[in-house]
Design a protein around this motif. Structure first.
Motif, short mmCIF file in Angstrom:
data_model
loop_
_atom_site.label_atom_id
_atom_site.label_comp_id
_atom_site.label_asym_id
_atom_site.label_seq_id
_atom_site.Cartn_x
_atom_site.Cartn_y
_atom_site.Cartn_z
N PHE A 60 80.87 90.84 38.68
CA PHE A 60 80.97 89.47 39.24
C PHE A 60 80.86 88.49 38.07
O PHE A 60 79.90 87.73 37.96
N PRO A 61 81.85 88.51 37.17
CA PRO A 61 81.75 87.65 35.98
C PRO A 61 82.04 86.19 36.30
O PRO A 61 83.11 85.86 36.80
N LEU A 62 81.07 85.32 36.03
CA LEU A 62 81.27 83.87 36.21
C LEU A 62 81.79 83.34 34.88
O LEU A 62 81.03 82.86 34.04
N GLN A 63 83.09 83.47 34.70
CA GLN A 63 83.63 83.26 33.35
C GLN A 63 83.59 81.82 32.86
O GLN A 63 83.58 81.59 31.66
N GLU A 64 83.56 80.86 33.79
CA GLU A 64 83.48 79.47 33.33
C GLU A 64 82.08 79.17 32.78
O GLU A 64 81.92 78.31 31.92
N SER A 65 81.09 79.85 33.30
CA SER A 65 79.72 79.65 32.82
C SER A 65 79.42 80.57 31.64
O SER A 65 78.64 80.23 30.76
N GLU A 132 88.81 91.75 38.72
CA GLU A 132 89.08 90.64 39.65
C GLU A 132 88.90 91.08 41.10
O GLU A 132 88.46 90.31 41.94
N LEU A 135 85.31 90.98 41.87
CA LEU A 135 84.88 89.58 42.06
C LEU A 135 85.30 89.08 43.45
O LEU A 135 84.47 88.51 44.18
N GLU A 136 86.54 89.33 43.82
CA GLU A 136 87.02 88.85 45.13
C GLU A 136 86.24 89.51 46.27
O GLU A 136 85.84 88.84 47.23
N LEU A 139 82.96 87.80 46.49
CA LEU A 139 83.07 86.47 47.11
C LEU A 139 83.18 86.59 48.62
O LEU A 139 82.54 85.85 49.36
N ARG A 140 83.98 87.54 49.06
CA ARG A 140 84.20 87.71 50.51
C ARG A 140 82.98 88.32 51.20
O ARG A 140 82.85 88.26 52.42
N VAL A 143 78.49 87.05 48.09
CA VAL A 143 77.77 86.97 46.81
C VAL A 143 77.72 85.49 46.43
O VAL A 143 78.76 84.83 46.35
N ASN A 144 76.51 84.97 46.24
CA ASN A 144 76.40 83.53 46.00
C ASN A 144 75.81 83.22 44.63
O ASN A 144 75.37 82.10 44.37
N GLY A 145 75.81 84.19 43.77
CA GLY A 145 75.28 84.02 42.42
C GLY A 145 74.99 85.41 41.90
O GLY A 145 75.21 86.40 42.61
N VAL B 68 80.03 79.30 41.60
CA VAL B 68 80.73 80.32 42.39
C VAL B 68 82.06 79.77 42.91
O VAL B 68 83.09 80.43 42.82
N GLU B 71 84.85 79.78 40.45
CA GLU B 71 85.51 81.08 40.28
C GLU B 71 86.35 81.44 41.51
O GLU B 71 87.13 82.39 41.46
N ASN B 155 72.08 78.80 48.95
CA ASN B 155 73.47 78.72 48.50
C ASN B 155 74.33 79.48 49.51
O ASN B 155 74.18 80.70 49.64
N ASP B 159 82.01 83.05 51.28
CA ASP B 159 82.58 83.96 52.28
C ASP B 159 82.99 83.26 53.58
O ASP B 159 84.05 83.55 54.14
#
Lengths: 172, 173
Positions: A60-65, A132, A135-136, A139-140, A143-145, B68, B71, B155, B159
């Motif tokens: 779950f790479p947060l690449q912008e951070s 990816e 990660l997706e 997200l679905r 995962v919130n962090g 989050v 991304e 948070n 989803d």
């Protein structure tokens, strides 16, 4: 309560006992300091209860951070193609403050990976898609962090960066 | 209906705003997105919009939540949706926060009159003087199709938004 939308399969990176009936999934980022805190705690959990739990790591790479999060995730995936996912995973967390392309190549060499193959896989579209997809799926699944944990498919929200909060999972 | 009226009376007596729910028309607004540019909700007509109200720039939970979403933009875009963050912070705070966190979506300043838009959507916390942590998915015609109010310290992740967008797009998941 959030649920894991992508079931654990043989394609996942798993360690411990898959028949234990207790599957712990972590969505993590190699450059996230909170994941760095969780890393030795999970290792201790596996040392103490490895027969009674199966641990799965997903990216779950947060690449912008975290600018090195994706290259680190790809390095672990490339090492996995040579059977050394967990060696690279551990190496990355042990050196998380110094993650860079040069250093990662150094870890790969130290793990005696086939370097031409590693360099090729590390930059492959196929592995990028895998990262990816992780990660997706995260997200679905809510995962919130990072790190976010799921025990047997249910998000575990009581982890508070202590070993006790992870050890409580063994009583669930 | 009687029950609904009673709730309305009760909430207006208690000065509790209720979050706008699905099938309600999304109140239009115009807020600063950058120090010199305003954004109007109705200018996105024809596109889906995700409104993410949050209490404050710089606070830990908001930062994680927006990191989050940063991304998730690719998946929001694939679903035909534009994400807009909204808080009562000023346009200058938004600019600094956005640059610091490399955010690639607009942050709108519900700054003057303070929290006016959050109030219209029923998600203003009078005691804290800030927006609550709330999400709205608005369809192409400007109708709210999904809304969610999260506890301030939780948070909510992405989803729920992704599911709402899938439902709108008739994607089987």
């Amino acid at each position: 309560m959030a649920h894991l939308k992508i079931p654990v399969t043989k394609n996942d990176h798993a360690i411990g006992n898959p028949s234990s009936g207790r599957i712990l999934v972590e969505y993590g980022d190699y450059q996230c300091s909170h994941c760095g805190v969780a890393f030795p705690l999970i290792r201790k959990l596996l040392r103490q209860h490895g027969d009674d739990i199966c641990f799965v790591f997903r990216n779950f790479p947060l690449q912008e951070s975290h600018p090195a999060a994706v290259i680190a995730a790809l390095a672990a995936e490339a090492a996995a193609l040579q059977g050394k996912f967990w060696y690279m995973h551990d190496e990355l967390y042990e050196n998380q403050a110094e993650l860079s392309a040069d250093n990662i190549l150094g870890y790969a060499a130290a793990l005696q990976l086939d370097m031409p193959k590693f360099s090729h896989d590390w930059q492959s579209q196929q592995l990028l898609e895998r990262v990816e997809k992780d990660l997706e799926g995260g997200l679905r699944s809510g995962v919130n962090g990072t790190p976010t944990f799921f025990l047997n498919g249910e998000r575990y929200d009581d982890y508070d960066e202590t070993y006790q909060s992870l050890a409580m999972l063994m009583e669930a | 209906m009687i029950c609904f009226n009673w709730i309305q009376q009760f909430t207006s007596l208690m000065k509790i705003d209720m979050i706008l729910t699905a099938h309600t028309s999304a109140p239009d607004f115009e807020l600063f997105a950058t120090p010199d540019k305003k954004v109007k909700l109705s200018s996105f007509r024809g596109k889906k919009v995700i409104l993410s109200f949050y209490p404050a720039d710089w606070s830990p939970v908001c930062s994680d939540q927006l990191a989050v979403y940063n991304e998730t933009l690719k998946y929001f875009q694939a679903a035909g949706a534009q994400l807009l963050g909204i808080s009562v912070d000023s346009k200058w705070s938004h600019r600094a926060f956005s640059e610091d966190r490399h955010l690639h979506f607009p942050l709108l300043a519900d700054f003057e009159p303070k929290g006016a838009v959050a109030k219209q959507y029923g998600v203003y916390d009078e005691q804290r003087g800030a927006a609550q942590r709330a999400l709205f998915v608005i369809d192409e015609k400007g109708i709210i199709q999904w809304s969610y109010l999260s506890p301030n310290d939780v948070n909510p992740g992405a989803d729920g938004i992704l599911e709402a967008l899938d439902t709108l797009n008739n994607v089987n998941c």
